[in-house]
Write an enzyme that holds these catalytic residues in place. Structure first.
Site, mmCIF file in Angstrom:
data_model
loop_
_atom_site.group_PDB
_atom_site.id
_atom_site.type_symbol
_atom_site.label_atom_id
_atom_site.label_comp_id
_atom_site.label_asym_id
_atom_site.label_seq_id
_atom_site.Cartn_x
_atom_site.Cartn_y
_atom_site.Cartn_z
ATOM 1 N N LYS A 114 -0.445 4.172 8.251
ATOM 2 C CA LYS A 114 -0.604 2.767 7.840
ATOM 3 C C LYS A 114 0.350 1.836 8.603
ATOM 4 C CE LYS A 114 -2.075 4.113 3.152
ATOM 5 N NZ LYS A 114 -3.424 3.544 2.928
ATOM 6 N N LYS A 135 0.874 -1.169 0.000
ATOM 7 C CA LYS A 135 0.000 0.000 0.000
ATOM 8 C C LYS A 135 0.911 1.219 0.000
ATOM 9 C CE LYS A 135 -1.818 -1.635 3.902
ATOM 10 N NZ LYS A 135 -3.263 -1.494 4.036
ATOM 11 N N ARG A 136 0.351 2.433 -0.167
ATOM 12 C CA ARG A 136 1.185 3.615 -0.068
ATOM 13 C C ARG A 136 1.899 3.629 1.284
ATOM 14 N NH1 ARG A 136 0.664 7.549 -4.161
ATOM 15 N NH2 ARG A 136 2.260 8.592 -2.932
ATOM 16 N N THR A 152 -8.869 -1.035 0.458
ATOM 17 C CA THR A 152 -9.464 -1.901 -0.572
ATOM 18 C C THR A 152 -8.520 -3.067 -0.872
ATOM 19 O OG1 THR A 152 -8.627 -0.286 -2.154
ATOM 20 C CG2 THR A 152 -10.988 -0.272 -1.725
HETATM 21 C C1 26Q Z 1 -4.873 16.258 -2.817
HETATM 22 C C2 26Q Z 1 -4.428 17.548 -3.066
HETATM 23 C C3 26Q Z 1 -3.350 17.776 -3.910
HETATM 24 C C4 26Q Z 1 -2.726 16.698 -4.504
HETATM 25 C C5 26Q Z 1 -3.169 15.416 -4.262
HETATM 26 C C6 26Q Z 1 -4.240 15.200 -3.409
HETATM 27 C C7 26Q Z 1 -4.716 13.826 -3.153
HETATM 28 C C8 26Q Z 1 -4.616 12.844 -4.128
HETATM 29 C C9 26Q Z 1 -5.032 11.561 -3.867
HETATM 30 C C10 26Q Z 1 -5.270 13.491 -1.936
HETATM 31 C C11 26Q Z 1 -5.702 12.194 -1.692
HETATM 32 C C12 26Q Z 1 -5.590 11.225 -2.666
HETATM 33 C C13 26Q Z 1 -6.000 9.836 -2.465
HETATM 34 C C14 26Q Z 1 -6.580 9.386 -1.385
HETATM 35 C C15 26Q Z 1 -6.901 7.974 -1.224
HETATM 36 O O1 26Q Z 1 -6.513 7.132 -2.019
HETATM 37 N N1 26Q Z 1 -7.650 7.632 -0.183
HETATM 38 C C16 26Q Z 1 -8.019 6.252 0.033
HETATM 39 O O2 26Q Z 1 -9.244 6.020 -0.627
HETATM 40 C C17 26Q Z 1 -9.576 4.652 -0.608
HETATM 41 C C18 26Q Z 1 -10.822 4.468 -1.437
HETATM 42 O O3 26Q Z 1 -11.929 4.976 -0.764
HETATM 43 C C19 26Q Z 1 -9.747 4.169 0.819
HETATM 44 O O4 26Q Z 1 -9.957 2.779 0.784
HETATM 45 C C20 26Q Z 1 -8.518 4.477 1.641
HETATM 46 O O5 26Q Z 1 -8.758 4.169 3.005
HETATM 47 C C21 26Q Z 1 -8.164 5.946 1.512
HETATM 48 O O6 26Q Z 1 -6.940 6.228 2.183
#
Ligand code: 26Q
Length: 867
Positions: free
Chosen positions: A606, A600-601, A708
């Site tokens: 985490k 995962k990331r 997920t």
């Molecule tokens: C925001 C601002 C500027 C640049 C990037 C972002 C950004 C990009 C991607 C902020 C958040 C994300 C991604 C978030 C993410 O993947 N969250 C995950 O979403 C999943 C699907 O609902 C969940 O299962 C995870 O728990 C959650 O961490």
């Protein structure tokens, strides 16, 4: 490898070229634009005629493949790794998708039905070839066709780059949802950005993460079809002017803008063996023509080229950050670019059929916002309806607030999007005005409901006051949406109790939960063909579109012969995973050991760190000779760190440093291995999840919205070791507590613990923990780089550690002991593995999408026209 050149079958050239022209620019006063956008008399279509459907047999595929290779691509040298061979195969399959695509479009348009648009800055599609073959049910015919030509399908398939247009969970969720919508024959279109560079490629050098650009389009992308006839213009900058019409109505013009063209590229999204093909429309930024002309005519050739570049920069690169990257102007440009291009596209189509009559728009359209990232869609829809289509505020707001639905994916405060008001106003002056007006009107509603409660108004304002005023995008999304959901039961509850508490009090009816899911086509049928066959042999193959059917496997868990076959499949999948680990990490995994995986990331919440502490503890036991009844383990950790997230990068370094010491110590032979897998991505997970025994889902409770990956592992028969966080709670409910290794504080306990958290005392009171920290602090893993792990050590010892790593150490180690014990009884373990797969039905994204459709979208299911 040899291809016979006897093909003569002719066909029409593919009419991809831009027959149409760009949309007319809406200039002048609003009245003019209304006239411009009146329903146009449909032009009589040219009579190209219907072609007979393409054959789905091996011979037809061979014919098409040869024609593409020799005629379209003009090649005659064929080798296994030849990119034109891969392209020829894709074009042959795409033709078959295109037929179904048309039939699907016709059926939707004939039904004149309601539609949903899934707006997302990310679609993490991964590879498309295997998915297309599975969903077209053309996999065996394709393999035969290629074999006839002496080509190995796997070698071709392996050439495909992952479409890495996402960071992680949120982006992959969007991709799974599209698969489910097409499989359920729902009229849902995805709108996203066609980044030139997707998620960076991760290299590991000296244990550290290096980022390399992912130029995934270098060899072209044969899946997509460019649609210049639907190109549209997006405005930036400039200023607004107000005009009063004869009848006293005020109109606003947004002028002196620097416009950018949005060029759509359509990607087919096939449903599972049902003839439906939906659309993912990805926008690419391009310089406008006049923009070029004026600059070039001014004589400043180099400046002109530079500003052309600036326009095209908007879609150049995906932001590689999955929590926040607050305040970057380019990111706001991307967000508005997506929102504006998509909404203009949708309104253009509406006006084409309905003229300027928007009275039924709200009942026919829904916009699902994938987090706050596309929330510019709210003020943009208001702007388009008012400024471009002459609507008044109230009518425009009625439409906007009945069509927007918002999904939240995080509670982490640092991940909540905010934009400085001054930057927003500079880049999108008209949108800022609209946001301020939305805020003023909504705050007066708040004031009516809570008279005199100024503090509440301040708390709830879309504009955060302070040194630098900020637009709170999550609040804007909640105010404008008729539906607000979290992505797992716990997460949705926490949203109502904390982040959106005031809003929940004001509008309880808006709030709901939609527990995430993943598509069983990619994550079981495609990625685990042997297990799929075993399952289908036992219970039939309906499970692929009705995953609750897997329940029937429970009965088979009691049969020794079935368990034996189950175990054999897992062994074969472990061998495949071990091969990948050997290749990519140079570490040998013994398939008899327990495969313990966390991919995962990389993020502190985490808690990959907690995982490493456990590995160090195992190493310490080996070194002390405490190995009686030992369960051999191979631990795999993988994931990308945001490039600017120093702590996450240090954790990667730690994993690699610990791995080096452990794997190099003869004492661990046959007992313990640790590897860090570089460049974790969708196609890697397709190999990882089938080969995993133990899935690590160990976030600090209350921090992982859903997860997920946990669902993919469960479907493939892995056991979970996890906290009561996100969807883990529901996974445990489905599997039964006896089939889940639980540990750690609950979300409530986490919050209560913060007030009296004393990690030094916890470590001191625990002999095992003390020794683990002793090893870490002594520099045992960083002999030649003294001090590099100090920030990590300090974070564990800090009473302010937000992730409470030390608090859960003992409980985690004890749970891992239970895992070791359980794994010793292979028969009982296999039974638990079968039960996990059998009870994973809830986590199909089909179930999630049916929930969205029943409670939010209300779309009909429509089969494609017969071709
Ligand atoms: C925001 C601002 C500027 C640049 C990037 C972002 C950004 C990009 C991607 C902020 C958040 C994300 C991604 C978030 C993410 O993947 N969250 C995950 O979403 C999943 C699907 O609902 C969940 O299962 C995870 O728990 C959650 O961490």
């Amino acid at each position: 490898m040899r291809i016979a050149w006897s093909d003569t079958r002719s066909s029409l050239a593919c009419p991809d070229s831009g027959l149409g022209r760009s949309q007319t620019r809406l200039t002048g006063y609003v009245q003019e634009s209304i006239i411009n956008t009146r329903a146009k008399k449909p032009q009589a279509p040219a009579t190209i005629g219907n072609l007979p459907p393409l054959g789905m047999d091996a011979d037809s595929i061979v014919d098409d493949f040869r024609r593409y290779f020799s005629h379209t691509l003009g090649r005659d040298e064929s080798t296994d790794t030849n990119p034109q061979m891969y392209t020829s195969l894709v074009l042959s399959l795409r033709d078959r998708l295109v037929e179904r695509w048309r039939n699907t479009r016709l059926a939707y348009s004939e039904a004149d039905c309601k539609r949903t648009y899934y707006l997302s800055l990310e679609f993490l599609m991964g590879r498309a070839l295997g998915n297309a073959m599975l969903n077209l049910d053309i996999d065996p015919a394709t393999a035969t066709a290629l074999r006839q030509m002496g080509i190995e399908l796997e070698a071709l398939a392996d050439q495909e780059h992952d479409a890495g247009l996402g960071n992680g969970g949120l982006g992959r969720l969007a991709a799974c949802f599209l698969d489910s919508c097409a499989t359920l024959q729902l009229p849902v279109t995805g709108y996203g950005i066609r980044y030139e560079y997707g998620m960076f490629r991760q290299k590991i050098e000296n244990g550290c993460q290096l980022e390399e650009p992912d130029h995934w389009l270098r060899d072209g992308n044969p899946w997509e079809i460019e649609r210049p006839e639907f190109a549209t213009r997006v405005k930036f900058g400039g200023h607004t002017e107000y005009f009063t019409e004869q009848h006293g109505r005020t109109f606003v013009r947004w002028m002196n803008t620097r416009d950018v063209m949005a060029m759509p590229h359509d990607v087919p999204v096939p449903g599972y063996q049902n003839g439906t093909v939906n659309t993912l429309r990805l926008w690419r930024a391009a310089a406008t023509e006049e923009f070029d002309l004026s600059e070039f005519n001014a004589g400043s050739y180099t400046e002109a080229v530079a500003s052309k570049n600036a326009a095209e920069h908007i879609t150049m690169v995906l932001y590689p950050n999955d929590s926040s990257e607050n305040g970057k102007e380019l990111r706001l440009r991307q967000q508005y670019f997506l929102a504006s291009a998509s909404l203009q596209d949708i309104l253009r189509e509406w006006v084409k059929h309905q003229g300027n009559d928007f009275s039924r728009f709200a009942e026919k359209n829904c916009f699902q916002l994938n987090d706050t990232h596309p929330t510019c869609a709210v003020p943009e829809l208001m702007r388009l309806l008012m400024d471009e289509h002459g609507m008044g505020w109230d009518d425009a707001w009625a439409i906007t607030s009945k069509t927007m639905a918002y999904t939240n994916h995080t509670l982490l405060p640092e991940a909540l999007e905010k934009w400085s008001v001054s930057m927003f106003g500079r880049l999108l002056p008209r949108l800022l005005e609209i946001i301020c007006e939305i805020n003023a009107r909504y705050l007066s509603e708040v004031a009516l409901r809570y008279p005199g409660d100024i503090e509440r108004q301040r708390r709830m304002s879309i504009i955060e006051e302070g040194h630098e005023k900020q637009v709170r995008m999550a609040y804007l999304a909640v105010v404008a949406s008729f539906s607000v959901n979290g992505v797992a039961a716990l997460h949705s509850e926490l949203l109502q109790e904390h982040l959106f508490r005031d809003f929940y009090e004001l509008w309880p009816h808006k709030f709901n939960n939609k527990t995430n899911g993943v598509t069983p086509r990619r994550w079981l049928a495609w990625s685990n063909p042997e297990l799929s066959k075993l399952i289908s042999d036992a219970i039939g193959d309906d499970w692929c579109t009705d995953l609750s059917q897997l329940q029937k496997l429970k009965a088979h868990a009691d049969k020794a012969t079935f368990r034996k076959k189950w175990r054999a499949v897992k062994q074969a999948n472990k061998a495949r995973l071990a091969e990948m680990v050997q290749q990519d990490c140079g570490v040998t995994f013994d398939t008899n050991a327990l495969f313990d995986v966390q991919v995962k990331r990389i993020h502190e919440y985490k808690r990959q760190l907690l995982n490493v502490l456990h590995v160090i503890h195992l190493y310490d036991r080996i070194k002390r000779g405490d190995t009686a009844n030992w369960t051999p383990r191979c631990v795999l950790i993988g994931g990308k760190a945001a490039p600017g997230y120093m702590m996450a990068k240090r954790i990667i370094k730690l994993v690699n440093a610990v791995a080096k010491v452990i794997n190099g110590d003869p004492a661990t032979e046959g007992l313990l291995r640790l590897a860090f897998l570089p460049d974790y991505r969708v196609s890697a997970m397709e190999v990882i999840s089938p080969g995993t025994d133990l899935s690590e889902q160990i976030s600090t409770a209350g921090k992982e919205a859903s997860g997920t990956g946990n669902m993919k592992f469960m479907m493939n028969g892995a056991m979970t070791i996890g906290t009561l966080d996100g969807a883990n709670i529901e996974i445990r409910e489905e599997a039964g507590a006896e089939n889940f290794f639980l540990f750690g504080l609950t979300a409530q306990e986490v919050e209560a613990t913060r007030h009296h958290y004393d990690p030094a005392a916890i470590i001191h009171a625990d002999e095992d923990f003390k020794r683990v920290m002793g090893l870490l602090c002594s520099g045992n893993f960083n002999l030649f780089e003294p001090g590099i792990f100090d920030p990590i050590i300090n974070s564990i010892y800090s009473p302010n550690d937000p992730w409470l790593t030390a608090a859960d150490f003992r409980s985690f180690v004890d749970a891992q002991r239970r895992v070791d014990q359980a794994y010793k009884d292979q028969d009982a373990w296999t039974r638990m593995s079968i039960i996990n797969t059998a009870t994973s039905g809830k986590f199909s994204s089909d179930r999630t999408i049916l929930d969205y459709n029943r409670e939010v979208w209300h779309l009909p299911q429509i089969a494609p026209k017969q071709g």
